[in-house]
Design a protein around this motif. Structure first.
Motif, short mmCIF file in Angstrom:
data_model
loop_
_atom_site.label_atom_id
_atom_site.label_comp_id
_atom_site.label_asym_id
_atom_site.label_seq_id
_atom_site.Cartn_x
_atom_site.Cartn_y
_atom_site.Cartn_z
N SER A 23 70.20 96.28 54.17
CA SER A 23 69.02 95.80 54.88
C SER A 23 67.77 95.97 54.02
CB SER A 23 68.86 96.56 56.19
OG SER A 23 68.75 97.95 55.95
N ALA A 24 66.99 94.91 53.94
CA ALA A 24 65.75 94.95 53.17
C ALA A 24 64.63 95.49 54.04
CB ALA A 24 65.41 93.56 52.67
N PRO A 25 63.64 96.12 53.46
CA PRO A 25 62.50 96.61 54.25
C PRO A 25 61.69 95.45 54.83
CG PRO A 25 62.05 96.82 51.92
CD PRO A 25 63.48 96.41 52.02
N GLU A 26 61.07 95.68 55.93
CA GLU A 26 60.24 94.65 56.53
C GLU A 26 59.03 94.35 55.66
OE1 GLU A 26 59.15 95.59 60.50
OE2 GLU A 26 61.23 95.69 61.24
N ILE A 27 58.49 95.38 55.06
CA ILE A 27 57.35 95.21 54.16
C ILE A 27 57.69 95.88 52.84
CG2 ILE A 27 54.92 95.70 53.76
CD1 ILE A 27 54.52 95.79 56.77
N TRP A 28 57.65 95.12 51.76
CA TRP A 28 57.92 95.65 50.43
C TRP A 28 56.69 96.37 49.89
CZ3 TRP A 28 62.78 95.15 48.28
CH2 TRP A 28 63.64 94.22 48.88
N ASP A 29 56.92 97.49 49.23
CA ASP A 29 55.80 98.21 48.62
C ASP A 29 55.21 97.45 47.44
OD1 ASP A 29 55.92 100.51 50.34
OD2 ASP A 29 57.73 101.11 49.27
N GLN A 31 55.92 93.69 44.84
CA GLN A 31 56.68 92.46 44.66
C GLN A 31 56.40 91.86 43.28
OE1 GLN A 31 57.16 89.61 47.81
NE2 GLN A 31 56.19 90.96 49.34
N TYR A 32 57.48 91.43 42.62
CA TYR A 32 57.40 90.75 41.33
C TYR A 32 58.42 89.61 41.33
CZ TYR A 32 55.19 95.18 39.94
OH TYR A 32 54.38 96.28 39.87
N VAL A 189 71.03 89.59 45.58
CA VAL A 189 70.21 90.76 45.31
C VAL A 189 68.76 90.44 45.63
CG1 VAL A 189 69.33 92.25 43.48
CG2 VAL A 189 71.77 91.74 43.61
N LEU A 190 68.11 91.31 46.39
CA LEU A 190 66.75 91.09 46.83
C LEU A 190 65.73 91.97 46.12
CD1 LEU A 190 67.38 90.96 50.68
CD2 LEU A 190 67.14 89.02 49.12
N GLY A 191 66.11 93.21 45.84
CA GLY A 191 65.16 94.13 45.23
C GLY A 191 65.79 95.47 44.97
N ARG A 204 60.41 94.32 45.55
CA ARG A 204 61.03 93.01 45.71
C ARG A 204 61.13 92.32 44.37
NH1 ARG A 204 63.89 89.00 46.74
NH2 ARG A 204 63.28 87.31 48.16
N ALA A 205 62.29 91.75 44.09
CA ALA A 205 62.51 90.98 42.87
C ALA A 205 62.84 89.54 43.28
CB ALA A 205 63.65 91.57 42.05
N ARG A 206 61.82 88.69 43.34
CA ARG A 206 61.99 87.35 43.91
C ARG A 206 62.99 86.51 43.14
NH1 ARG A 206 56.21 88.20 45.01
NH2 ARG A 206 55.79 87.64 42.83
N ARG A 207 63.02 86.63 41.82
CA ARG A 207 63.96 85.85 41.01
C ARG A 207 65.21 86.64 40.66
NH1 ARG A 207 61.12 81.24 38.89
NH2 ARG A 207 63.07 80.69 37.85
#
Length: 465
Positions: A23-29, A31-32, A189-191, A204-207
């Motif tokens: 589960s991913a966090p609702e709010i990322w600390d 992001q890149y 993979v999200l982050g 968060r790792a968008r790519r």
């Protein structure tokens, strides 16, 4: 981070327990676009290549300085087909396939060897300087290894580190990746969850994420699991080489291959805090055992050399070279060798008789061995010819202490540096480069392929993520 602070300080220790979070966090600390784990040659090449595409990139390094094992490497870069040599990428690939014992991916080998010359020139464009002519080094057959002008691997880290900072890459030290966030149904993979100074934050790792975390040479538990027969040996890896990326990747569904293969090379005792090597140039040194006898063709591959050393009576063997060879080594190697001599780890002698006395080996046997080797006469068909070695006094020698140098197993990747699962399907958003890759070298790594493979696949990961 300022350049001076970035290149300073000493590595930190300790591996952290890991798990993969669904589960991913609702709010990322934070992001890149791209997150890179590790700041050796592979990680910095990936970061710089991704940033060149206009992506936002963050590098998280476990240690207190950048560089990883690249910083401590001999620094040689393999590239076939440069300097007008007859050696071509296809020859480079053929030698790798032969050494790999069918355990490396031929397509990956082709991609690597064909990209070495272009990556070499890319490094030069960043300010890396190399000597003009290639060397033949320990564990190789051809003259295709280029030595940087700066000692060991320092030039790569300076060039790649400075270029990355200028490109806007964020580099943060003392950060351990402890968890990966992914989508359970798709494994995307999200982050990553990072721990620093006892606090955790989500990124968060968008790519996607690039795993450039190195090997597991400093992890005694993993060595006992995968290579128990060598687990008692000391290692020359950075303290952070504890297989963090391997474990994260495996829990994300990655396929780990060739984990049982470990490369061992000569070195010094653990009593000195630096690496000493008198064996880098196989045509300029000879190995003898406690009887003063030569026991192996010094131009053999690293697996053959390691096994031959281990098989000697009492496990005792010595590397011998001459002053001409030591004087032609890079400045840092010379410094360490002189320090080791004053510490009593390396010996120097005015002639072969004095050398035999200092090594406590039979004088006449050693003189006979060195005379035959220098003349190109070996006396045994199992030994290869030697030329222009140990000719000019004073002569140098060290007792061989085998080190775990590289762990060859790791994740399986494709030609785009994407990490594959056990079915050969890419795990979305997960890439890898450097020593963590397990399907490039196979059973035996060709000398000089370490830094070159790290930078080549780091570039490929950054260009494809």
């Amino acid at each position: 981070m300022k350049r001076r602070a970035l290149l300073a300080a000493m590595p930190l220790l300790a591996a952290m327990p890991m798990r993969v979070l669904a589960s991913a966090p609702e709010i990322w600390d934070r992001q890149y676009d791209v997150v890179v784990l590790g700041s050796g040659g592979a990680g910095l090449a990936a970061a710089l290549s991704a940033a060149a595409r206009g992506l936002t990139v963050a590098v998280f390094e476990k240690n207190a300085r950048i560089g990883g094992d690249t910083l401590n490497s001999s620094g040689f870069f393999n590239a076939a087909g440069l300097s007008g040599t007859k050696d071509k990428p296809i020859d480079h690939a053929r030698e790798m396939i032969e050494l790999g014992e069918g355990l490396n991916d031929p397509e990956l080998v082709r991609i690597f060897t064909e990209n070495c010359p272009g990556t070499f020139k890319w490094l030069q464009s960043l300010g890396m300087q190399f000597e003009d002519k290639p060397y033949k080094i320990y564990g190789t057959k051809e003259f295709r290894s280029y030595r940087p002008n700066r000692p060991r691997g320092t030039g790569y880290i300076h060039a790649l580190g400075e270029a990355s900072l200028k490109a806007g890459v964020s580099i943060e030290l003392g950060c351990t990746a402890v968890d990966i966030y992914h989508v359970p149904e798709t494994r995307q993979v999200l982050g990553v969850l990072i721990e620093k100074d006892g606090r955790s934050f989500s990124v968060r790792a968008r790519r996607g994420i690039v795993l450039a975390t190195g090997g597991f040479g400093a992890n005694a538990e993993m060595l006992r699991r995968y290579a128990p027969e060598l687990s008692a040996l000391q290692h020359d890896s950075t303290p952070g080489a504890t297989g963090d990326g391997h474990r994260l990747a495996e829990r994300a569904g990655a396929d780990l291959v060739n984990m049982q293969f470990v490369e061992i090379v000569p070195g010094g005792p653990v009593s000195i805090p630096y690496v000493i090597r008198l064996d880098i140039y196989p045509d300029r040194m000879v190995m003898v055992n406690a009887r003063g006898e030569r026991f192996v063709d010094e131009r053999s591959d690293r697996k053959t050399l390691g096994e031959a050393i281990l098989a000697q009576p009492g496990g005792i063997a010595y590397t011998i070279t001459d002053n001409e060879t030591v004087s032609s080594s890079d400045i840092l190697d010379q410094k360490y060798l002189h320090q080791a001599r004053h510490a009593g780890v390396v010996v120097r002698a005015r002639n072969w008789a004095e050398l035999a006395e200092k090594l406590s080996v039979p004088r006449h046997a050693l003189e006979r061995t060195l005379a035959r080797a220098c003349a190109g006469r070996t006396g045994q068909t199992s030994e290869g010819p030697c030329r222009r070695i140990v000719r000019r006094a004073p002569f140098w020698a060290q007792k061989i202490e085998l080190h775990i140098h590289v762990t060859l197993g790791g994740v399986r990747i494709n030609s785009k540096a994407q990490v594959l699962d056990k079915n050969g399907v890419p795990i979305s958003g997960l890439y890898a480069a450097g020593e963590i890759v397990g399907n490039l070298h196979g059973a035996v790594r060709l000398g000089g392929n370490g830094v070159s493979s790290a930078v080549v696949f780091g570039r490929i990961a950054g260009e494809n993520i």
